[in-house]
Design a protein around this motif. Structure first.
Motif: not given
Length: 305
Positions: A145-147, A150, A270-271, A274, A278
Motif C-alpha cells: 500500500i502506497d504511503d 495511507v 500508519k501501520e 496500512r 490491505a
C-alpha cells in the motif's frame, strides 16, 4: 458512494468475532472438564440429566456437543497454532503498543466495548486482539500500500483517532430523591455497591449486572446527560451524590476506572491503517486455512479446509 471508514467497520465486526471466540473457548473448557474424569470404563455412561425416567448420559451429551460445536472449535484451535507458526516463519511481530492502540480504538465505541467485557476479562481480550493483529499481518504481508494512500486515509478520517476519556462505571437508579439519599447512607455505612444495585436499582439491565454499565463517555449518545455531566467530577473509586436524571429518576454513580482520552498521530496509526487498507484488497478465499497445506495440517475431520 463514500467508503465507510475502516475503523468503524473493524469496531463493529470485532465484538461479534470476540464473543464467538469466547463461546468456542467455553466449549473447549466444557470438553476438558468433563472428559478428564472419564478414565473409568463406565465414564461415558454417567448420567448427567434425567427427565422423568429418561436418562441422558455423559456419552450422549459429549457426542451432541461434538456434532454441534466440535468442528468449529477444533478449526479455531488449529488456526491459532497455524497463524503463530506463520508469524514466526515470516518474522512478523506484534508489539504491546499495537494491542494498546487497538483496545483504545475499540473504546471509542464504549457501548460495544462494554458488551465485550461482559463476556471476557481484559486479559482475555488482549490475547484475542493480539491474535487478530497477527492474523491480519500474516494475511496482508505481500500486499503493498502506497504511503500516500495511507496518509490520505488518515487525514480524511482523523476524527476516528481522537478517543475520548472513558469511565468504567456502576449505576444505581431509584425513583425518588429520598430513596437515593437512603441508598447513599447505606453505601457510606459500608454496603456493597453491586449488592445494593441488585436490590434497589430500577434500571433492570444494569441491576442484573450489579449496576455495571461498562465504559461510558461524557458525550455518549443515549446516556443520560445529567449523569454524563457528573462523570468528570468523580475520582476513580469514588461514589457520586444523588443526581437528578433527565427522566426525573435519581442516579448514583461509582467510577471504577478512568482511561484518559488519546489522540493518535499519523506515525502511531500508519501501520494500523496500512493493514486495514490491505485487508480491503483480500478476496474472501484468503483465510487462515490457506496456510494449512504449508504447515502439514491434518485433523479429525479428514479434509484440511
Amino acid at each position: 458512494m463514500a467508503r465507510k471508514p475502516l475503523s468503524q467497520l473493524r469496531v463493529k465486526a470485532k465484538p461479534a468475532l470476540v464473543i464467538f471466540s469466547v463461546l468456542l473457548l467455553g466449549n473447549i473448557l466444557w470438553f476438558i472438564a468433563w472428559l478428564i474424569p472419564n478414565g473409568s470404563k463406565d465414564g461415558g455412561k454417567e448420567v448427567v440429566a434425567t427427565i422423568d425416567k429418561t436418562e441422558i448420559t455423559r456419552q450422549d451429551w459429549m457426542l451432541e456437543m461434538e456434532q454441534h460445536y466440535g468442528r468449529n472449535t477444533l478449526r479455531d484451535m488449529v488456526n491459532d497454532v497455524v497463524m503463530k507458526k506463520a508469524a514466526k516463519k515470516f518474522k512478523i511481530d506484534v508489539k504491546p503498543a499495537e494491542v494498546d492502540l487497538e483496545l483504545a480504538l475499540m473504546r471509542s465505541t464504549p457501548e460495544e466495548f462494554s458488551n465485550i467485557l461482559k463476556n471476557m476479562s481484559i486479559e482475555q481480550l488482549r490475547n484475542k486482539v493480539y491474535t487478530d493483529i497477527m492474523l491480519n499481518k500474516v494475511l496482508t504481508k505481500d500486499i503493498i500500500i502506497d504511503d500516500k494512500e495511507v496518509e490520505a486515509y488518515y487525514e480524511d478520517n482523523k476524527a476516528l483517532y481522537e478517543v475520548p476519556t472513558s469511565y468504567r462505571t456502576n449505576l444505581i437508579v431509584v425513583d425518588s430523591k429520598n430513596k437515593a439519599e437512603a441508598a447513599l447512607k447505606e453505601l457510606q455505612s459500608g454496603s456493597d455497591f453491586s449488592v445494593l444495585a441488585r436490590e434497589l436499582s430500577i434500571d433492570t439491565n444494569s441491576a442484573n449486572l450489579g449496576g455495571d454499565i461498562g465504559f461510558v463517555t461524557v458525550t455518549q449518545k443515549g446516556f443520560d446527560q445529567n449523569l454524563a455531566n457528573a462523570l468528570d467530577g468523580i475520582k476513580e473509586g469514588n461514589i457520586s451524590q444523588a443526581i437528578k436524571m433527565e427522566d426525573g429518576n435519581y442516579g448514583i454513580l461509582k467510577v471504577i476506572e478512568v482511561i484518559p482520552g488519546q489522540s493518535f498521530t499519523f506515525k502511531e496509526m500508519k501501520e494500523h491503517v496500512r493493514v486495514e487498507l490491505a485487508l480491503e484488497q483480500l478476496t474472501q478465499s484468503v483465510a487462515p486455512e490457506s496456510f494449512w497445506d504449508e504447515f502439514n495440517v491434518s485433523w479429525f475431520y479428514g479434509e484440511t479446509n
